[in-house]
Every structure is written in C-alpha cells, then in structure tokens.
Design a protein around this motif. Structure first.
Motif, short mmCIF file in Angstrom:
data_model
loop_
_atom_site.label_atom_id
_atom_site.label_comp_id
_atom_site.label_asym_id
_atom_site.label_seq_id
_atom_site.Cartn_x
_atom_site.Cartn_y
_atom_site.Cartn_z
N ALA A 20 48.72 52.18 40.50
CA ALA A 20 48.05 52.78 39.33
C ALA A 20 47.17 51.78 38.59
O ALA A 20 46.11 52.15 38.09
CB ALA A 20 49.09 53.37 38.38
N VAL A 21 47.58 50.53 38.53
CA VAL A 21 46.84 49.55 37.73
C VAL A 21 45.91 48.65 38.54
O VAL A 21 45.03 48.01 37.97
CB VAL A 21 47.78 48.67 36.87
N ASP A 22 46.09 48.61 39.85
CA ASP A 22 45.29 47.74 40.71
C ASP A 22 44.44 48.60 41.64
O ASP A 22 44.71 48.72 42.83
CB ASP A 22 46.21 46.80 41.50
N GLY A 23 43.41 49.20 41.06
CA GLY A 23 42.58 50.13 41.81
C GLY A 23 41.96 49.56 43.06
O GLY A 23 41.81 50.25 44.06
N ALA A 24 41.62 48.28 43.04
CA ALA A 24 41.00 47.66 44.20
C ALA A 24 41.94 47.62 45.40
O ALA A 24 41.50 47.62 46.55
CB ALA A 24 40.53 46.25 43.86
#
Length: 173
Positions: A51-55
């Motif tokens: 969820a927080v590390d889109g890459a």
C-alpha cells in the motif's frame, strides 16, 4: 528422532518455557503468538508494504504470497508428520491445531524475513529481529519443541528464497 535428541528438545523447551514465569515475558509471548496466528502479522506487513510502496507494489504482493505459501506448506507437513505438541509443560496459549511439527508461526516469520528483506525496503530491517522473537515466543509459550521451530524457520526461509526472483519480478536476478 532418537532418545538423546528427544531429551535435548525437551530440556531446551523447558528452559525457554521457564522464562515465561516472568509476566512481562509471558505477555510478550502471548501477544506474538496471537499476532502470528495464520501468518496474520506478516500478511498485514506485506499488504501494508504494497500500500505504501507503489513502486514495488507487485513485489510486496508476491512476497506476501510467498509468506502465505510457506504457511500453507507448513500446515501440509503437519498433516503428514502429525507430531503431538509438547505435554511436559503447561502452554501459555491455545493453539489452532494439535500438531506441532513444523511450527507454522516460524515458517511464516522466516519467510517474511527473507522475502521482505530481499526487497531492501526501509522498514524491512525490523522484520528479522521480530521474526526471531516470534520463533522464540513459541518455545516460551510451550507449544513447540525447538526442532519444530527450526524446521518451520528452515521451511519458510527456503520457500521465500526459492521465490525471490519471482517476487522481484525478474526472470534473471
């Protein structure tokens, strides 16, 4: 397992379980046991990472799948081996099943440490020590022999390691 190994497993378990006489240690073991049930802590960590590390969302989700796979593999081995849980100590927690080998908590914890660590994400440094604490908690709680925990951790680590290239989304490295 021969009698000497069985005796050593019992003695090591008894020594760790004795640490649970301290209410703070017992509380930590209970909390970790609850958080690790069915790999919940590690699955939540993987979904949070996605969820927080889109890459690296895809890599986080594949790593989370490796954690789930390690947990499921350990459950399958339990059904085959059918080793009873320790009876010479009073458990500090209830368990979801009556079979002990391998520890599914240890399998999912080690898989998370290897998979999420391989991502090199900035929060992943906390996973290995937490995974070790999870493994130790199973001994303090009195619900696994050391050999159960070692086998579960090995199964989880190997499962995650085998899937590292897939997790990273790379066919070559």
């Amino acid at each position: 397992m021969d009698d000497m190994d069985h005796d050593l497993d019992h003695r090591i378990l008894s020594a760790f379980h004795a640490r649970g006489a301290d209410p703070r240690v017992a509380s930590a073991a209970r909390g970790l046991s609850l958080a690790g049930e069915h790999g919940a802590l590690w699955l939540a960590a993987g979904f949070a990472g996605a969820a927080v590390d889109g890459a690296r969302r895809g890599s986080w989700l594949r790593g989370t799948a490796l954690v789930a796979g390690a947990h499921l593999a350990s459950m399958g081995v339990k059904r085959l081996v059918r080793r009873a849980r320790p009876t010479h100590v009073e458990p500090l927690v209830r368990t979801a099943g009556r079979h002990s080998f391998p520890s599914s908590h240890a399998a999912s914890a080690a898989a998370a440490a290897v998979a999420f660590g391989a991502l090199g994400a900035s929060g992943a440094y906390a996973v290995p020590p937490l995974a070790v604490a999870m493994c130790v908690s199973r001994l303090v709680a009195g619900v696994h022999y050391p050999s159960d925990v070692a086998a579960g951790a090995a199964l989880g680590a190997l499962t995650a390691r085998a899937g590292t290239r897939w997790m990273r989304g790379s066919a070559h490295g």
